[in-house]
Design an enzyme around this catalytic site. Structure first.
Site, short mmCIF file in Angstrom:
data_model
loop_
_atom_site.label_atom_id
_atom_site.label_comp_id
_atom_site.label_asym_id
_atom_site.label_seq_id
_atom_site.Cartn_x
_atom_site.Cartn_y
_atom_site.Cartn_z
N GLU A 1 0.84 -1.21 0.00
CA GLU A 1 0.00 0.00 0.00
C GLU A 1 0.87 1.26 0.00
OE1 GLU A 1 -3.19 -0.36 -0.57
OE2 GLU A 1 -2.81 -2.51 -0.46
N TRP B 1 1.78 1.73 -3.48
CA TRP B 1 0.68 2.39 -4.23
C TRP B 1 0.77 3.91 -4.04
CZ3 TRP B 1 -2.61 1.34 -7.97
CH2 TRP B 1 -3.03 0.03 -8.19
N TRP C 1 -21.94 11.98 -18.74
CA TRP C 1 -22.38 11.80 -17.34
C TRP C 1 -23.81 12.31 -17.17
CZ3 TRP C 1 -19.01 8.75 -15.15
CH2 TRP C 1 -17.65 8.85 -15.46
N ASN D 1 -10.96 2.05 3.30
CA ASN D 1 -10.60 1.91 1.88
C ASN D 1 -11.59 1.06 1.08
OD1 ASN D 1 -8.72 2.11 -0.43
ND2 ASN D 1 -8.57 -0.10 -0.11
N TRP E 1 -16.69 11.52 -12.07
CA TRP E 1 -15.81 11.19 -10.93
C TRP E 1 -15.27 12.44 -10.25
CZ3 TRP E 1 -10.71 12.81 -11.12
CH2 TRP E 1 -10.19 13.16 -12.36
N TRP F 1 -10.07 7.68 -7.37
CA TRP F 1 -11.30 7.99 -8.12
C TRP F 1 -11.22 7.52 -9.56
CZ3 TRP F 1 -16.13 8.92 -7.00
CH2 TRP F 1 -16.43 9.24 -5.69
#
Ligand SMILES: Cc1cc2nc3c(=O)[nH]c(=O)nc-3n(C[C@H](O)[C@H](O)[C@H](O)COP(=O)(O)OP(=O)(O)OC[C@H]3O[C@@H](n4cnc5c(N)ncnc54)[C@H](O)[C@@H]3O)c2cc1C
Length: 455
Positions: free
Chosen positions: A278, A281, A309, A344, A362, A385
């Protein structure tokens, strides 16, 4: 400030590194051999955009500055705090120091990879150059930065798995070594005041003078900066269950540097490889935002910006308030509003729900998170996102639509998390679903598919 001739000084400009331990920019300032001042600027370029005047992050930073000031005081090192535009404050400080016959020789800071920060630092470098002040950045907030993990062809990775492999190969001892800032502070004890006894730092501006207040729940919302090894040892098994305290809750501290990323790694590697992944990441998204600054605002994959959208404002309001009729989504959204945190697993579910079930851009969700998350970090937030919306560099495929009910059954089987945040769950007061999963899923896949096929 009285006039006197004194030796040049070095300044440590703190931004994302609000700690004295294991601080590389502070080490570099102390190693300059000059007396050192630490400083921080409440940047109006950022603060003026915050609508909530009880913003927990501003109050947190303010409180941390008092703590730093007290700690620095023990080493005879002043903390200078400004409030205004960064360029105005530095211009003012340089004039004030000149008037006090104090020459700033160098300014040390930890590098920041976000587009706004990059732009700010470029213009500050120019200002410092004009004043003959050296401006030096150092890697501190990530383990491996910008160009340290590149593909064979010299280009940045855009897919996480090969990046993480190369990251591990590229890691060297000095990347995770503790910086000896405390030791150096101790030996440089009182040097600043010995040589500049005529200068005192003005008081830290009060929160109210900056238009902010301390929220009453600040203490309960700030997680401990302590890294719980036993939690990390069980991380791989427990990390996906929002009712369990199974993750580190370090994100806020890593964001503001109240915990060193190197210290986190050193402890994490002993306990959980999954957890270290993580942290990788986190480096990955910082690297992405550095190399692809457009992705902070636009879809990493431009084709996704063709998605028409729906952007239904009522649906968006229901999502923000946690009233969609999907319990796991609503629990997450309410946890966010109440605490500034969201687990998360639930972040992934609520983000997917917004972009796919509700077909809302988003960016709307990203902005809502930016306003409320205590750990808000542009690189990780935009990364998360875009992953959920499918438009990111290494994203979930567009046809993968999380089923919130299945997610709930898998990760909150006893509805413990849901009942905590949605007390009316299971009663007639709980709203009906605002969209039907099966219908919304098909609509999302068809809308995405049609937009991506157009050329
Ligand atoms: C839509 C969405 C938005 C997100 N926005 C943010 C954000 O603004 N700021 C933020 O720090 N994280 C963000 N994340 C990533 C992740 O949800 C949080 O880092 C994590 O929940 C924080 O809890 P923790 O400290 O207990 O994490 P742990 O699980 O204990 O992880 C340890 C640390 O690793 C880092 N980390 C963990 N997961 C990720 C990830 N997927 N991407 C990048 N870094 C990660 C964080 O610094 C975290 O503190 C987002 C994820 C999604 C899906």
């Amino acid at each position: 400030m009285k006039h006197s001739h004194s030796q040049p000084i070095a300044i440590h400009w703190m931004r994302r590194d609000l700690r004295l331990q294991d601080n590389r920019a502070l080490v570099n300032a102390l190693k300059s051999g000059h007396p050192v001042i630490c400083c921080f600027i409440f940047d109006r370029g950022i603060l003026d955009l915050l609508q909530n005047k009880r913003d927990r992050r501003v109050a947190f930073i303010h409180r941390e500055l008092y703590r730093l000031q007290a700690e620095l005081n023990d080493y005879g090192t002043p903390l200078l705090v400004g409030y205004g535009s960064v360029a105005d404050i530095w211009t003012q400080w340089m004039e004030d120091f000149t008037a006090a016959s104090i020459k700033i020789s160098e300014v040390h800071t930890a590098r920041d990879y976000e587009p706004y920060a990059q732009e700010r630092d470029r213009s500050m470098a120019e200002l410092f150059r004009k004043h003959k002040v050296e401006f030096k950045g150092v890697k501190d907030s990530v383990i491996l930065e910008k160009d340290e993990v590149l593909k064979k062809d010299g280009l940045p990775y855009t897919v996480f798995t090969p990046y993480s492999r190369k990251w591990k190969e590229a890691l060297r001892d000095h990347d995770i070594l503790e910086a000896n800032s405390i030791e150096l502070l101790a030996v440089s004890d009182n040097r600043f005041f010995e040589s500049h006894d005529h200068w005192t730092a003005p008081e830290i501006p009060s929160l109210t003078s900056m238009g902010f207040e301390t929220p009453s729940d600040l203490d309960v919302c700030i997680p401990s900066p302590h890294i719980d090894s036993s939690r990390l040892e069980q991380y791989a098994e427990q990390r996906d269950f929002p009712a369990v305290a199974g993750t580190s809750r370090l994100s806020l501290h890593l964001r503001f540097g109240t915990v060193s990323i190197r210290a986190a790694y050193r402890q994490g590697i002993e306990a959980s490889e999954k957890w270290v992944m993580e942290l990788i990441w986190r480096d990955f998204y910082q690297m992405i935002v550095y190399h692809f600054p457009h992705a902070a605002k636009d879809s990493f994959r431009p084709a996704y910006d063709r998605i028409p959208w729906s952007n239904d404002e009522e649906h968006f309001a229901a999502w923000c308030a946690g009233k969609t009729g999907y319990p796991i989504v609503d629990a997450g959204m309410r946890e966010l509003l109440a605490t500034g945190f969201m687990h998360n697993r639930v972040r992934m579910v609520v983000a997917s729900f917004l972009c796919k079930h509700l077909l809302i851009d988003w960016r709307w969700g990203e902005q809502h998170f930016a306003a409320h998350l205590l750990d808000y970090d542009l690189a990780s937030n935009v990364g998360g996102w875009q992953w959920a919306a499918g438009c990111g560099c290494d994203a979930a495929p567009y046809f993968r639509v999380f089923n919130p009910t299945a997610q709930q059954a898998k990760f909150d089987r006893q509805a413990t998390y849901i009942q905590k945040w949605v007390p009316e769950y299971g009663t007639s007061a709980y709203p009906e679903p605002i969209v039907e999963h099966a219908v919304a899923r098909v609509k999302a896949i068809e809308t995405y598919k049609a937009a991506l096929q157009k050329d």
